[in-house]
Motif scaffolding. Structure first.
Motif, PDB file in Angstrom:
ATOM      1  N   TRP A  82       0.839  -1.210   0.000  1.00  0.00           N
ATOM      2  CA  TRP A  82       0.000   0.000   0.000  1.00  0.00           C
ATOM      3  C   TRP A  82       0.872   1.257   0.000  1.00  0.00           C
ATOM      4  O   TRP A  82       0.524   2.245  -0.656  1.00  0.00           O
ATOM      5  CB  TRP A  82      -0.926  -0.001   1.211  1.00  0.00           C
ATOM      6  CG  TRP A  82      -1.557  -1.332   1.483  1.00  0.00           C
ATOM      7  CD1 TRP A  82      -1.590  -2.005   2.669  1.00  0.00           C
ATOM      8  CD2 TRP A  82      -2.255  -2.174   0.546  1.00  0.00           C
ATOM      9  NE1 TRP A  82      -2.247  -3.188   2.532  1.00  0.00           N
ATOM     10  CE2 TRP A  82      -2.675  -3.326   1.243  1.00  0.00           C
ATOM     11  CE3 TRP A  82      -2.559  -2.052  -0.814  1.00  0.00           C
ATOM     12  CZ2 TRP A  82      -3.376  -4.355   0.628  1.00  0.00           C
ATOM     13  CZ3 TRP A  82      -3.257  -3.081  -1.434  1.00  0.00           C
ATOM     14  CH2 TRP A  82      -3.657  -4.214  -0.718  1.00  0.00           C
ATOM     15  N   TYR A  83       1.972   1.220   0.732  1.00  0.00           N
ATOM     16  CA  TYR A  83       2.886   2.359   0.714  1.00  0.00           C
ATOM     17  C   TYR A  83       3.386   2.606  -0.707  1.00  0.00           C
ATOM     18  O   TYR A  83       3.459   3.759  -1.175  1.00  0.00           O
ATOM     19  CB  TYR A  83       4.081   2.113   1.635  1.00  0.00           C
ATOM     20  CG  TYR A  83       3.769   2.100   3.116  1.00  0.00           C
ATOM     21  CD1 TYR A  83       2.568   2.595   3.598  1.00  0.00           C
ATOM     22  CD2 TYR A  83       4.687   1.603   4.032  1.00  0.00           C
ATOM     23  CE1 TYR A  83       2.282   2.590   4.951  1.00  0.00           C
ATOM     24  CE2 TYR A  83       4.405   1.595   5.394  1.00  0.00           C
ATOM     25  CZ  TYR A  83       3.209   2.080   5.853  1.00  0.00           C
ATOM     26  OH  TYR A  83       2.933   2.070   7.195  1.00  0.00           O
ATOM     27  N   GLY A  84       3.743   1.527  -1.396  1.00  0.00           N
ATOM     28  CA  GLY A  84       4.249   1.661  -2.766  1.00  0.00           C
ATOM     29  C   GLY A  84       3.210   2.232  -3.707  1.00  0.00           C
ATOM     30  O   GLY A  84       3.514   3.104  -4.537  1.00  0.00           O
ATOM     31  N   ILE A  85       1.954   1.759  -3.567  1.00  0.00           N
ATOM     32  CA  ILE A  85       0.880   2.280  -4.417  1.00  0.00           C
ATOM     33  C   ILE A  85       0.661   3.764  -4.150  1.00  0.00           C
ATOM     34  O   ILE A  85       0.507   4.572  -5.077  1.00  0.00           O
ATOM     35  CB  ILE A  85      -0.414   1.485  -4.174  1.00  0.00           C
ATOM     36  CG1 ILE A  85      -0.253   0.045  -4.670  1.00  0.00           C
ATOM     37  CG2 ILE A  85      -1.600   2.161  -4.866  1.00  0.00           C
ATOM     38  CD1 ILE A  85      -1.435  -0.845  -4.348  1.00  0.00           C
ATOM     39  N   SER A  86       0.652   4.137  -2.884  1.00  0.00           N
ATOM     40  CA  SER A  86       0.443   5.545  -2.530  1.00  0.00           C
ATOM     41  C   SER A  86       1.573   6.429  -3.034  1.00  0.00           C
ATOM     42  O   SER A  86       1.331   7.537  -3.522  1.00  0.00           O
ATOM     43  CB  SER A  86       0.306   5.688  -1.010  1.00  0.00           C
ATOM     44  OG  SER A  86      -0.876   5.085  -0.559  1.00  0.00           O
ATOM     45  N   ILE A  87       2.793   5.938  -2.911  1.00  0.00           N
ATOM     46  CA  ILE A  87       3.934   6.711  -3.403  1.00  0.00           C
ATOM     47  C   ILE A  87       3.836   6.900  -4.909  1.00  0.00           C
ATOM     48  O   ILE A  87       4.087   7.999  -5.433  1.00  0.00           O
ATOM     49  CB  ILE A  87       5.259   6.017  -3.021  1.00  0.00           C
ATOM     50  CG1 ILE A  87       5.475   6.099  -1.499  1.00  0.00           C
ATOM     51  CG2 ILE A  87       6.437   6.659  -3.754  1.00  0.00           C
ATOM     52  CD1 ILE A  87       6.663   5.298  -1.017  1.00  0.00           C
ATOM     53  N   LEU A  88       3.445   5.844  -5.628  1.00  0.00           N
ATOM     54  CA  LEU A  88       3.309   5.933  -7.082  1.00  0.00           C
ATOM     55  C   LEU A  88       2.225   6.935  -7.473  1.00  0.00           C
ATOM     56  O   LEU A  88       2.426   7.777  -8.370  1.00  0.00           O
ATOM     57  CB  LEU A  88       2.979   4.551  -7.651  1.00  0.00           C
ATOM     58  CG  LEU A  88       2.803   4.465  -9.173  1.00  0.00           C
ATOM     59  CD1 LEU A  88       4.088   4.878  -9.879  1.00  0.00           C
ATOM     60  CD2 LEU A  88       2.391   3.057  -9.590  1.00  0.00           C
ATOM     61  N   ILE A  89       1.073   6.874  -6.792  1.00  0.00           N
ATOM     62  CA  ILE A  89      -0.019   7.808  -7.089  1.00  0.00           C
ATOM     63  C   ILE A  89       0.397   9.242  -6.770  1.00  0.00           C
ATOM     64  O   ILE A  89       0.118  10.177  -7.532  1.00  0.00           O
ATOM     65  CB  ILE A  89      -1.281   7.424  -6.298  1.00  0.00           C
ATOM     66  CG1 ILE A  89      -1.802   6.064  -6.748  1.00  0.00           C
ATOM     67  CG2 ILE A  89      -2.366   8.489  -6.466  1.00  0.00           C
ATOM     68  CD1 ILE A  89      -2.969   5.563  -5.932  1.00  0.00           C
ATOM     69  N   THR A  90       1.081   9.420  -5.644  1.00  0.00           N
ATOM     70  CA  THR A  90       1.506  10.760  -5.242  1.00  0.00           C
ATOM     71  C   THR A  90       2.519  11.335  -6.220  1.00  0.00           C
ATOM     72  O   THR A  90       2.444  12.523  -6.587  1.00  0.00           O
ATOM     73  CB  THR A  90       2.112  10.719  -3.824  1.00  0.00           C
ATOM     74  OG1 THR A  90       1.150  10.184  -2.907  1.00  0.00           O
ATOM     75  CG2 THR A  90       2.510  12.117  -3.373  1.00  0.00           C
ATOM     76  N   ILE A  91       3.463  10.511  -6.663  1.00  0.00           N
ATOM     77  CA  ILE A  91       4.454  10.977  -7.644  1.00  0.00           C
ATOM     78  C   ILE A  91       3.770  11.379  -8.943  1.00  0.00           C
ATOM     79  O   ILE A  91       4.096  12.405  -9.551  1.00  0.00           O
ATOM     80  CB  ILE A  91       5.514   9.889  -7.903  1.00  0.00           C
ATOM     81  CG1 ILE A  91       6.395   9.704  -6.655  1.00  0.00           C
ATOM     82  CG2 ILE A  91       6.376  10.248  -9.107  1.00  0.00           C
ATOM     83  CD1 ILE A  91       7.395   8.586  -6.787  1.00  0.00           C
ATOM     84  N   THR A  92       2.787  10.579  -9.373  1.00  0.00           N
ATOM     85  CA  THR A  92       2.040  10.910 -10.589  1.00  0.00           C
ATOM     86  C   THR A  92       1.323  12.245 -10.435  1.00  0.00           C
ATOM     87  O   THR A  92       1.313  13.070 -11.358  1.00  0.00           O
ATOM     88  CB  THR A  92       1.015   9.801 -10.895  1.00  0.00           C
ATOM     89  OG1 THR A  92       1.690   8.551 -11.025  1.00  0.00           O
ATOM     90  CG2 THR A  92       0.268  10.108 -12.184  1.00  0.00           C
ATOM     91  N   ALA A  93       0.729  12.457  -9.274  1.00  0.00           N
ATOM     92  CA  ALA A  93       0.027  13.717  -9.025  1.00  0.00           C
ATOM     93  C   ALA A  93       0.987  14.905  -9.036  1.00  0.00           C
ATOM     94  O   ALA A  93       0.686  15.955  -9.611  1.00  0.00           O
ATOM     95  CB  ALA A  93      -0.703  13.644  -7.684  1.00  0.00           C
ATOM     96  N   ILE A  94       2.157  14.728  -8.412  1.00  0.00           N
ATOM     97  CA  ILE A  94       3.138  15.814  -8.365  1.00  0.00           C
ATOM     98  C   ILE A  94       3.679  16.121  -9.752  1.00  0.00           C
ATOM     99  O   ILE A  94       3.846  17.293 -10.136  1.00  0.00           O
ATOM    100  CB  ILE A  94       4.277  15.452  -7.393  1.00  0.00           C
ATOM    101  CG1 ILE A  94       3.756  15.390  -5.955  1.00  0.00           C
ATOM    102  CG2 ILE A  94       5.411  16.473  -7.496  1.00  0.00           C
ATOM    103  CD1 ILE A  94       4.771  14.917  -4.952  1.00  0.00           C
ATOM    104  N   VAL A  95       3.946  15.075 -10.542  1.00  0.00           N
ATOM    105  CA  VAL A  95       4.431  15.278 -11.914  1.00  0.00           C
ATOM    106  C   VAL A  95       3.373  16.006 -12.742  1.00  0.00           C
ATOM    107  O   VAL A  95       3.684  16.936 -13.501  1.00  0.00           O
ATOM    108  CB  VAL A  95       4.791  13.926 -12.562  1.00  0.00           C
ATOM    109  CG1 VAL A  95       5.055  14.101 -14.055  1.00  0.00           C
ATOM    110  CG2 VAL A  95       6.014  13.324 -11.888  1.00  0.00           C
TER     111      VAL A  95
END
Length: 368
Positions: free
Chosen positions: A27-40
């Motif tokens: 879940w941490y990995g999924i959240s990090i991926l979603i957050t990075i996508t949002a920031i990009v």
């Protein structure tokens, strides 16, 4: 009782469950991926700020035969800026153009009068200065900051600082995702959007506090027993409130979805889009973060405490010794002082059977 109600009761009793805490790295990995996508998306596309923040003019015309696409093309050519056009119920048009001053507004109004074949005096023009938007944005940031500080203080007092930190991380997670979605889809950011962002903070915090309250109650005098680790009890708390969180989120999302997809999409009500998208994304992200981020993060922080490390070491040693003897570790820990209502822990994973709860929590039958 419905199947969902039966499942909820079994989850609460610990008869079935899902190992949320054990799979927290996923879940941490999924959240990090979603957050990075949002920031990009935010860095590349940026936010489409409305005239309330950038300044501009809004022209309202009487009934006209021009379509929205035609009006957008005409207004863009007349102003040199991208125009946003909405069809009104009376057949008129609402034309919104950013970065327009008074002199330019009069020129655009005259051009639109000729192109749309409507009298200039019947076109209403409203100017919005950028300073007003700056004040709104400043107050919104101030309100957000005050809210975050109060949340941390309250949770630190009502629960503990580890839970306060976890809740704060979950809130930042939800806001980042919501703002990133706005950047990716290109929806206009208006004061309605700001209101929506501030509103979702309360919804996000609600589910988190419900789980934290259950966790706090279940871990009273946890070090006096040698049956369950903190992470296992945290998992029980998530499973015990899972159906409640799902029901609450679905009920909240249904009317918001109506605003977003019917009001905004079908009826073309742009103002509804501004607030409903932030609510829809924020509610979904809040439900996710309370289950998959906040509570697992609390478990991570608590397991770093020396007393929790020592407790886990004792429990694992006890289980290893019981396994070597071919016995259940639970048989040796029935009278360990841990509250009997917590006898079925969060460690239950879907498909894993728990011991019978009869006989004051003791396993029926003789030991081998």
């Amino acid at each position: 009782m419905s199947r969902l109600g039966t499942l909820g009761a079994r989850l609460y009793r610990g008869e079935v469950g899902y190992d949320f805490i054990g799979k927290r790295k996923i879940w941490y990995g999924i959240s990090i991926l979603i957050t990075i996508t949002a920031i990009v998306g935010l860095a590349v596309s940026g936010l489409n700020m409305g005239i309330e923040f950038k300044g501009g003019a809004v022209f309202t015309t009487p009934k006209t035969s021009a379509t929205v696409a035609e009006a957008e093309d005409l207004a863009t050519k007349a102003s040199g800026h991208q125009a946003i056009v909405q069809k009104l119920g009376n057949g008129g048009l609402r034309i919104q153009i950013t970065e327009v001053d008074t002199a330019k507004s009069d020129e655009i109004k005259s051009t639109l009068s000729k192109d749309l074949n409507v009298p200039a005096e019947k076109i209403a023009a409203d100017l919005v200065g950028p300073s007003w938007g700056e004040q709104i944005a400043s107050k919104a940031w101030t309100g957000l900051g005050v809210f975050m500080v109060l949340v941390v203080i309250y949770l630190a007092i009502a629960f503990e600082w580890r839970m306060a930190i976890a809740a704060l991380v979950a809130l930042i997670h939800d806001i980042t995702i919501t703002v990133g979605v706005y950047a990716l889809v290109g929806f206009e950011v208006t004061p309605g959007t700001v209101i929506g962002l501030l509103t979702i903070l309360g919804y996000s915090l609600y589910d988190t506090v419900v789980v934290f309250d259950s966790l706090k109650e279940s871990t009273v005098d946890i070090t006096k027993q040698t049956r369950w680790t903190y992470s296992e009890i945290a998992n029980r708390s998530i499973n015990g409130t899972l159906v409640r969180s799902i029901n609450t989120t679905v009920v909240a999302l249904l009317p918001v979805a109506g605003l977003l997809f019917i009001g905004g999409g079908v009826l073309g009500a742009g103002m509804l889009n501004d607030i409903s998208l932030s609510l829809f994304v924020g509610l979904a992200a809040g439900a996710y973060s309370s289950i998959f981020i906040a509570t697992p993060l609390v478990a991570d922080l608590k397991e770093r405490q020396p007393q929790m490390k020592a407790l886990k070491k004792r429990i694992l040693a006890k289980r290893a010794a019981a396994a070597a003897k071919g016995e259940s570790a639970e048989d040796e820990s029935q009278d360990d002082g841990f509250p009997q209502q917590d006898a079925a822990p969060a460690a239950a994973v879907v498909g894993q059977r728990q011991q019978p709860r009869g006989g004051h929590g003791r396993t029926q039958g003789k030991r081998r």
